[in-house]
Design a protein around this motif. Structure first.
Motif, PDB file in Angstrom:
ATOM      1  N   GLY A  55     -51.797  55.865 -15.172  1.00 56.94           N
ATOM      2  CA  GLY A  55     -51.778  54.655 -14.355  1.00 56.94           C
ATOM      3  C   GLY A  55     -52.151  53.437 -15.166  1.00 56.94           C
ATOM      4  N   VAL A  56     -53.351  53.455 -15.780  1.00 56.54           N
ATOM      5  CA  VAL A  56     -53.834  52.311 -16.553  1.00 56.54           C
ATOM      6  C   VAL A  56     -54.067  52.789 -17.983  1.00 56.54           C
ATOM      7  CG1 VAL A  56     -55.671  50.613 -16.810  1.00 56.54           C
ATOM      8  CG2 VAL A  56     -54.928  51.288 -14.522  1.00 56.54           C
ATOM      9  N   ASN A  58     -55.258  51.386 -21.765  1.00 57.06           N
ATOM     10  CA  ASN A  58     -55.855  50.310 -22.546  1.00 57.06           C
ATOM     11  C   ASN A  58     -55.943  50.765 -24.005  1.00 57.06           C
ATOM     12  OD1 ASN A  58     -56.458  48.363 -20.497  1.00 57.06           O
ATOM     13  ND2 ASN A  58     -58.054  49.759 -19.760  1.00 57.06           N
ATOM     14  N   ASN A 107     -45.765  54.497 -24.510  1.00 57.98           N
ATOM     15  CA  ASN A 107     -46.759  54.169 -23.493  1.00 57.98           C
ATOM     16  C   ASN A 107     -46.045  54.067 -22.153  1.00 57.98           C
ATOM     17  OD1 ASN A 107     -49.175  53.840 -25.094  1.00 57.98           O
ATOM     18  ND2 ASN A 107     -48.205  52.005 -25.936  1.00 57.98           N
ATOM     19  N   THR A 110     -48.627  52.253 -15.089  1.00 56.16           N
ATOM     20  CA  THR A 110     -48.461  51.101 -14.200  1.00 56.16           C
ATOM     21  C   THR A 110     -49.042  49.842 -14.824  1.00 56.16           C
ATOM     22  OG1 THR A 110     -50.508  51.727 -13.064  1.00 56.16           O
ATOM     23  CG2 THR A 110     -48.452  52.486 -12.096  1.00 56.16           C
ATOM     24  N   THR A 111     -50.154  49.964 -15.568  1.00 57.50           N
ATOM     25  CA  THR A 111     -50.755  48.827 -16.254  1.00 57.50           C
ATOM     26  C   THR A 111     -51.041  49.256 -17.691  1.00 57.50           C
ATOM     27  OG1 THR A 111     -51.821  48.074 -14.222  1.00 57.50           O
ATOM     28  CG2 THR A 111     -52.666  47.184 -16.291  1.00 57.50           C
ATOM     29  N   ILE A 112     -50.447  48.563 -18.673  1.00 56.36           N
ATOM     30  CA  ILE A 112     -50.624  48.908 -20.086  1.00 56.36           C
ATOM     31  C   ILE A 112     -51.148  47.676 -20.803  1.00 56.36           C
ATOM     32  CG2 ILE A 112     -49.500  49.668 -22.213  1.00 56.36           C
ATOM     33  CD1 ILE A 112     -47.331  50.964 -20.420  1.00 56.36           C
ATOM     34  N   THR A 113     -52.287  47.830 -21.465  1.00 53.99           N
ATOM     35  CA  THR A 113     -52.863  46.750 -22.258  1.00 53.99           C
ATOM     36  C   THR A 113     -52.933  47.213 -23.705  1.00 53.99           C
ATOM     37  OG1 THR A 113     -54.223  46.070 -20.372  1.00 53.99           O
ATOM     38  CG2 THR A 113     -54.847  45.223 -22.541  1.00 53.99           C
TER      39      THR A 113
END
Length: 140
Positions: A55-56, A58, A107, A110-113
């Motif tokens: 999901g996330v 980092n 990667n 839903t949220t990739i930093t």
């Protein structure tokens, strides 16, 4: 006059004394084809991949995800034998070399930093095929 076993075997005239000289023939020719040669194929030496799924994601540090480098794949050389007399030279073939592809970074979320330089793909390696030398035809 009696023929000796020596004279009978070698076909000399009826005499116990063989001739003092012989005439030989050198018309016989030896001929042989040269042998073939081949080297085996080499497998792949690809670098490993990095896969981030979730999901996330980092990736905050430089080189946080570093994929593997490709290795070295090299098939051997093949040298065929030459022909003898009127024989033909042998054939040669070098085996195929495998791939040496560098690894990738994937990667998926839903949220990739990703920080600067966080994802580093692998370098490609070296893939070479050996030499193949066919044999020369005989000179006869």
């Amino acid at each position: 006059m009696k023929r000796s076993p020596f004279n009978t075997f070698y076909g000399f005239p009826d005499s116990d004394n063989p001739p003092s000289s012989f005439t030989t023939s050198t018309n016989a020719q030896v001929s042989s084809d040269g042998g073939n040669a081949s080297s085996g194929s080499v497998g792949n030496v690809n670098g490993g991949d990095v896969v981030n799924e979730g999901g996330v994601i980092n990736n905050t540090g430089a080189a946080a995800n570093t994929a593997g480098d490709g290795g070295t794949a090299e098939s051997g050389s093949a040298i065929a034998a030459d022909g003898v007399g009127t024989g033909s030279g042998g054939n040669a073939s070098s085996g195929s070399a495998g791939s040496a592809i560098g690894g990738s970074v994937f990667n998926s979320g839903t949220t990739i930093t990703n920080a600067a330089g966080a994802n580093v793909a692998g370098n490609g390696g070296t893939s070479t095929s050996g030499n193949a030398r066919g044999g020369n035809a005989g000179s006869g």
